[in-house]
Design a protein around this motif. Sequence first.
Motif, PDB file in Angstrom:
ATOM      1  N   ARG A 210      -5.237   2.340  -5.309  1.00 29.96           N
ATOM      2  CA  ARG A 210      -4.301   3.374  -5.760  1.00 29.96           C
ATOM      3  C   ARG A 210      -3.300   3.731  -4.665  1.00 29.96           C
ATOM      4  O   ARG A 210      -2.113   3.926  -4.938  1.00 29.96           O
ATOM      5  N   VAL A 211      -3.755   3.800  -3.423  1.00 30.34           N
ATOM      6  CA  VAL A 211      -2.853   4.089  -2.301  1.00 30.34           C
ATOM      7  C   VAL A 211      -1.852   2.946  -2.142  1.00 30.34           C
ATOM      8  O   VAL A 211      -0.660   3.172  -1.921  1.00 30.34           O
TER       9      VAL A 211
ATOM     10  N   ARG B  36       2.183  10.829  -4.716  1.00 31.07           N
ATOM     11  CA  ARG B  36       2.177   9.820  -5.788  1.00 31.07           C
ATOM     12  C   ARG B  36       0.750   9.573  -6.264  1.00 31.07           C
ATOM     13  O   ARG B  36       0.524   9.393  -7.455  1.00 31.07           O
ATOM     14  N   CYS B  37      -0.200   9.552  -5.349  1.00 24.37           N
ATOM     15  CA  CYS B  37      -1.604   9.327  -5.735  1.00 24.37           C
ATOM     16  C   CYS B  37      -2.140  10.480  -6.574  1.00 24.37           C
ATOM     17  O   CYS B  37      -2.970  10.270  -7.459  1.00 24.37           O
ATOM     18  N   ARG B  38      -1.659  11.682  -6.282  1.00 20.22           N
ATOM     19  CA  ARG B  38      -2.087  12.857  -7.061  1.00 20.22           C
ATOM     20  C   ARG B  38      -1.308  12.986  -8.358  1.00 20.22           C
ATOM     21  O   ARG B  38      -1.662  13.797  -9.213  1.00 20.22           O
TER      22      ARG B  38
ATOM     23  N   ILE C 142      -6.142  10.116   2.343  1.00 23.18           N
ATOM     24  CA  ILE C 142      -5.659  10.341   0.974  1.00 23.18           C
ATOM     25  C   ILE C 142      -6.837  10.231   0.024  1.00 23.18           C
ATOM     26  O   ILE C 142      -7.635   9.295   0.110  1.00 23.18           O
TER      27      ILE C 142
ATOM     28  N   ALA D  67       0.809   3.226  -4.763  1.00 24.81           N
ATOM     29  CA  ALA D  67       1.701   4.349  -4.442  1.00 24.81           C
ATOM     30  C   ALA D  67       2.634   3.992  -3.282  1.00 24.81           C
ATOM     31  O   ALA D  67       3.819   4.342  -3.298  1.00 24.81           O
TER      32      ALA D  67
ATOM     33  N   ARG E 183     -12.154   7.813  -0.515  1.00 25.50           N
ATOM     34  CA  ARG E 183     -10.825   8.127  -0.002  1.00 25.50           C
ATOM     35  C   ARG E 183     -10.328   6.970   0.874  1.00 25.50           C
ATOM     36  O   ARG E 183     -11.072   6.049   1.170  1.00 25.50           O
TER      37      ARG E 183
ATOM     38  N   ALA F 110      -7.880   8.961  -2.631  1.00 22.79           N
ATOM     39  CA  ALA F 110      -7.673   7.893  -3.618  1.00 22.79           C
ATOM     40  C   ALA F 110      -8.190   6.580  -3.030  1.00 22.79           C
ATOM     41  O   ALA F 110      -8.317   6.437  -1.810  1.00 22.79           O
TER      42      ALA F 110
END
Length: 186
Positions: free
Chosen positions: A36-37, A182-184, A30, A40, A137, A32
């Motif tokens: 952040r992950v 969600r991260c995007r 991901i 999410a 990432r 992020a």
Amino acid sequence: MESRTQPLKLRTLAEGLPGASFRERHDRVIDASPARVWDALLALRWGDLRLTAPLLVVRGLADPRTGRRSMLREGPVVAVQVEPEARWVGVRIGQPWRPVPTLAPDPAGLEELRAFDEPGWLKFGMEFLLQPLADGRTVLTTTTLCEATDQAAHRKFARYWRLIEPFSGLIRIDMLAAVARRCRGT
């Protein structure tokens, strides 16, 4: 003099279910940070699943009217090991092969899960592991492990697993995709 050592606290699902004979694992990179992950993942709702929500409704694991419920806080397993931005482990003991699954009392931790040996049950769990990559990432991995407490339970679950394993994997893949969305912010 007698040595008194404290038992090592179990951290991973594999440590809690060392005899698991049913398992699946899925990974997704991901774009992020682990923070952040993690956010999410914790924010993931049943309604975030795009492909598999109908499967969960049919199995009785989700109600279309409650799509806002948290998957990790109100899901099929209970959190027993939480390491922010690194690992989340949820477990249960039950008889999922029954038309209406039967659940045993929730284990207080991985040690209690591992020690449970009453015949006729399945010990199972799901783990999310976050691994940072050098480029900012994160690899998000979900692992599902299941361990029967005796041969009769193993046979019953094996028949059930043959039916649900492809769908179980699809749900996990859908969960990883939902976290990535969600991260995007989409």
